[in-house]
Design an enzyme around this catalytic site. Sequence first.
Site, short mmCIF file in Angstrom:
data_model
loop_
_atom_site.label_atom_id
_atom_site.label_comp_id
_atom_site.label_asym_id
_atom_site.label_seq_id
_atom_site.Cartn_x
_atom_site.Cartn_y
_atom_site.Cartn_z
N THR A 197 66.90 84.58 34.57
CA THR A 197 66.70 85.52 33.46
C THR A 197 65.60 86.53 33.76
O THR A 197 65.67 87.69 33.32
CB THR A 197 66.40 84.73 32.17
OG1 THR A 197 67.55 83.96 31.88
CG2 THR A 197 66.09 85.63 31.01
N THR A 200 65.71 79.28 34.60
CA THR A 200 65.11 78.11 33.96
C THR A 200 66.08 76.95 33.83
O THR A 200 65.65 75.80 33.72
CB THR A 200 64.59 78.49 32.56
OG1 THR A 200 65.66 79.09 31.83
CG2 THR A 200 63.41 79.43 32.64
N1 ASP Z 1 68.54 80.81 31.12
C1 ASP Z 1 68.47 80.87 32.49
C2 ASP Z 1 67.20 81.53 33.04
O1 ASP Z 1 66.21 81.42 32.50
C3 ASP Z 1 69.61 81.28 33.24
C4 ASP Z 1 69.43 80.70 34.59
O2 ASP Z 1 69.04 79.56 34.68
O3 ASP Z 1 69.57 81.41 35.55
O4 ASP Z 1 67.15 82.15 34.04
#
Ligand code: ASP
Length: 345
Positions: A9, A86
């Site tokens: 993200t 994440t």
């Molecule tokens: N929500 C996720 C992030 O924070 C998406 C991922 O893991 O790429 O990046």
Amino acid sequence: MVLLATGGTISSRVQPAFGGATVAIDRGEQILGSLRSQPPYPVRVVDLFHEGSYLLTFGDMADICAKIADALSDPLVMGVVVTHGTDTMEETAFLADLTHDDPRPVVFTGAQRPADSAEPDGPGNLSRAIALAGSAAARERGVLLCFAGEIFPARGVRKAQTFDLHAFTNPDFGQAGFISAAGDIQMDDVLPRLDPLPLPSAGDGDDPRVDLVAAYPGADSLLLLASCGAGASGVVLQATGSGNANRVMCQAIADATAAGVVIVTSTRVQAGPVLPVYGHGGGKDLATAGAIPSGLLKPSQALVLLGLLLRLGMDREQIAQTFARHGAHPQPGSKSPRTQSIHQY
Ligand code: ASP
């Protein structure tokens, strides 16, 4: 300092070409360029890939670890920051920690809000991660995760919020410290380090299949049998409570372990160890059936450790001993943490 960019993200923007979905697109230089002030150290950017971390394979995670080791092969590099999605940061950071053999800091960070949001959290997270990775306070602590001002050891860290900026927690191994927006660091006690494990290189032997199977009310053995039928070398059981399943799953586990599949029992519960207590398909029966308790390791990290150990060619007994070490509660006041013996609960 090396900034190793992998996507997530922190590098994502809404893309009309992808139906208005948010996708990882920015390169490391753009992420670095988003900082509100100059970093306190010279930073060299290494772009590995730019993917959402929900797309990563074990091989991708191992590539990230290999790139960290590459960066640290330069004695002038003071530390490494990895920008990462994440969703699976807890997996890659743990693999990096298991295989990290250097006193210099490695710090994972990312963002909950995309780069094109009105108030992105990525720049603040990154500037803190760079400050941490360049600090003496973070040396000899293995791989750390730095997010929303909180610092966690990689072992035991878990994503606990889908959107809240304080995305991570570490209920079993605790927090390692805090870092302010100005870069002031407060570190807590050191989590004992364990002897590093080797990182298998790409193309080393077969890529074993390692699956995750859940126990829940009314679960039968179908998915476990399907996994074994697909040639799994290892299965992590996401058990209930202190590590329980049921009679029918327990029988399937006994058959699978007799056939040489390595089964590890973890738990869907947020915190606490897996212990062999209950009968009628509970944890005591699972242990008798040959399942290895994961200790404090939760399913995401138990999968990483099992996948690594199978790739290293370890047998069931060696895998059991390694889980006993890595899943153990850190022993307070342990004098020789890197040779910590198997902890009994
Ligand atoms: N929500 C996720 C992030 O924070 C998406 C991922 O893991 O790429 O990046």
